[in-house]
Design a protein around this motif. Sequence first.
Motif, mmCIF file in Angstrom:
data_model
loop_
_atom_site.group_PDB
_atom_site.id
_atom_site.type_symbol
_atom_site.label_atom_id
_atom_site.label_comp_id
_atom_site.label_asym_id
_atom_site.label_seq_id
_atom_site.Cartn_x
_atom_site.Cartn_y
_atom_site.Cartn_z
ATOM 1 N N GLU A 155 0.843 -1.186 0.000
ATOM 2 C CA GLU A 155 0.000 0.000 0.000
ATOM 3 C C GLU A 155 0.884 1.242 0.000
ATOM 4 O OE1 GLU A 155 -3.578 1.966 -0.193
ATOM 5 O OE2 GLU A 155 -3.250 -0.210 -0.194
ATOM 6 N N PRO A 156 0.755 2.099 -1.022
ATOM 7 C CA PRO A 156 1.652 3.264 -1.091
ATOM 8 C C PRO A 156 1.404 4.229 0.058
ATOM 9 C CG PRO A 156 -0.068 3.412 -2.761
ATOM 10 C CD PRO A 156 -0.174 2.041 -2.168
ATOM 11 N N PRO A 157 2.446 4.692 0.721
ATOM 12 C CA PRO A 157 2.260 5.654 1.807
ATOM 13 C C PRO A 157 1.813 7.007 1.264
ATOM 14 C CG PRO A 157 4.588 5.311 1.364
ATOM 15 C CD PRO A 157 3.848 4.317 0.538
ATOM 16 N N PRO A 158 1.195 7.814 2.092
ATOM 17 C CA PRO A 158 0.743 9.137 1.642
ATOM 18 C C PRO A 158 1.903 9.949 1.072
ATOM 19 C CG PRO A 158 -0.166 8.616 3.807
ATOM 20 C CD PRO A 158 0.818 7.543 3.493
ATOM 21 N N GLY A 159 1.636 10.576 -0.076
ATOM 22 C CA GLY A 159 2.658 11.378 -0.731
ATOM 23 C C GLY A 159 3.369 10.655 -1.850
ATOM 24 N N SER A 160 3.159 9.332 -1.967
ATOM 25 C CA SER A 160 3.795 8.560 -3.027
ATOM 26 C C SER A 160 2.789 8.233 -4.125
ATOM 27 C CB SER A 160 4.390 7.264 -2.471
ATOM 28 O OG SER A 160 3.361 6.388 -2.050
ATOM 29 N N GLU A 161 3.303 7.761 -5.251
ATOM 30 C CA GLU A 161 2.470 7.270 -6.344
ATOM 31 C C GLU A 161 2.461 5.744 -6.311
ATOM 32 O OE1 GLU A 161 0.734 9.123 -8.314
ATOM 33 O OE2 GLU A 161 1.545 11.098 -7.786
ATOM 34 N N SER A 162 1.437 5.141 -6.914
ATOM 35 C CA SER A 162 1.276 3.696 -6.868
ATOM 36 C C SER A 162 1.810 3.035 -8.140
ATOM 37 C CB SER A 162 -0.205 3.341 -6.687
ATOM 38 O OG SER A 162 -0.430 1.971 -6.927
ATOM 39 N N TRP A 163 2.682 2.049 -7.955
ATOM 40 C CA TRP A 163 3.153 1.244 -9.084
ATOM 41 C C TRP A 163 1.980 0.534 -9.763
ATOM 42 C CZ3 TRP A 163 7.261 0.456 -12.106
ATOM 43 C CH2 TRP A 163 7.392 -0.763 -12.779
ATOM 44 N N GLU A 164 1.032 0.054 -8.965
ATOM 45 C CA GLU A 164 -0.124 -0.633 -9.531
ATOM 46 C C GLU A 164 -0.932 0.301 -10.430
ATOM 47 O OE1 GLU A 164 -0.769 -3.843 -9.380
ATOM 48 O OE2 GLU A 164 1.108 -4.070 -8.252
#
Length: 530
Positions: A155-164
């Motif tokens: 689960e991406p942490p807040p502030g990051s973008e998701s690889w999925e």
Amino acid sequence: MSAHLIDLVPATLRRAWAADGTCPDLDLYSLFRARRVAAPDRPAVVDPAGTLTYAELDLRVRAVAAGMRELGVREGDVVGVQLPNGRDAVTAELALAALGAVALPFPVGRGPGEARSLLGRSGARAVVAAGHARDLLAVAARLPTLRTVIAAGHEPPPGSESWERLLSASPAAFVPARPDPDAAARILVSSGSETEPKMIAYSHNALAGGRGNFLATLIPDGRPPRCLFLVPLGSAFGSNGTAVTVARHGGSLILLDRFTPQAALAAIREHRPTHVLAVPTMIRMMLDQAGTAAPPPMTALVLGGAELDAATAAEARAVFGCPVVNLYGSADGVNCHGGLGHLPGADGGPGVLVGPPDPRVAEIRIAAVPDEEFGEIIARGPMTPMCYVGAPELNRRYRTAEGWVRTGDLGTIDEAGRLRLVGRLKQVVIRGGANISLAEVERAVAAHPDVREAVCLGVPDTLMGERLAACVVPRGGRSLTLGGLTDHLTVQGLDRTKHPEHLLLIERVPLTPAGKPDRDALRELIARSR
């Protein structure tokens, strides 16, 4: 902005290697795409999640490239990649090639401090990471050029973008860039002997051409290879994965997300690779677990990253039933080996016999060194990197005006035109003012019949400045004493002033994230044992 990457090899040479066919003169994604069109159903990646064909991998690559473009990644941008071996690491590298961006892979295990150094000095605009995204977000806050952290595998942490989310982007409308084949494609990371990790920029042609020609010499039938990479794809040795095995040769990558000797042996039995690429320590661990069942036939074990002793080479040939290739190479720009017919081992000459240099990979010469019996190995050829990244002092120290790379290794070329590796200019212990070559001592210690593996290093000493220590993995069921070891070294003819004064027996050699012996960890073990 990203670091300015210059090419220190004369452009006339680069163009000559392209004109005569030594280099393919295509960018990595174009090479990969041609393989995908020719054989869409061929396996490209085999990892713990299953098998991806070339067509399936290409859809992932184009989707991620489209998603990265939406995030603002542009041609020439540097993007860090810290992913374990697997389909995501391969996808990321090919997607960045399709964008004309520059991949900066580095192995999982390098901490936030090293990540900050690499990303900051390279001027990276983004980074893709699994398991370390939160730490990298903290790093990003202190790096003005780093705009985006892409989190994979959780689960991406807040502030990051998701690889999925990138994987779910539409690949249909993506139009790949067509970067200059002599432009930068990847930055290799090497710990070397500097205080910070070295970064070395490689072009598309240097990877697919020079490094691709190295692997071509080990594919006797010309068929696409099936390569089991036990080294991290994010390491310098691992750069022979995506760019070379897949894009250049249209082969299959067999990958483990984490190395264990049991998993590696199981992968050989299940997936039947033609080539296994590893460091000698991994093979020694596998030999201890191999048992009596004969493994399936292979073309070669390709071993690099550390010196291979004759006993390990002979045992590996016997157990795996294939040639063992002792690869001498580095991220700095040198590569040489003896080929499939060479038997690594002592032959009475100085140092270690490597083999004849291949000018389609790297021409090698010996430069005189004051007060040294042997000269320094220098190299230049199609695989030569462009430059060091974010470190002009390294360009001044290790590159010549004509584009040659100073390796820091000592060697000679014998009458048959074969390179012999003798030692390193820097890898010495200075005991009471006398220089002791670690490579020379390690070779002598490794020849002891009770030694499975040996790493020698210097430990601080108030009287002598440094003293020499030997860290030894004994063969199964055997033991060793310092006295017994020094008696052996005397018989070997090693001068007594070069004998180790400390012996540390260990169960296995600790490895760095790149798969090399971790000398800092060994020094800590020695300090605790003393």
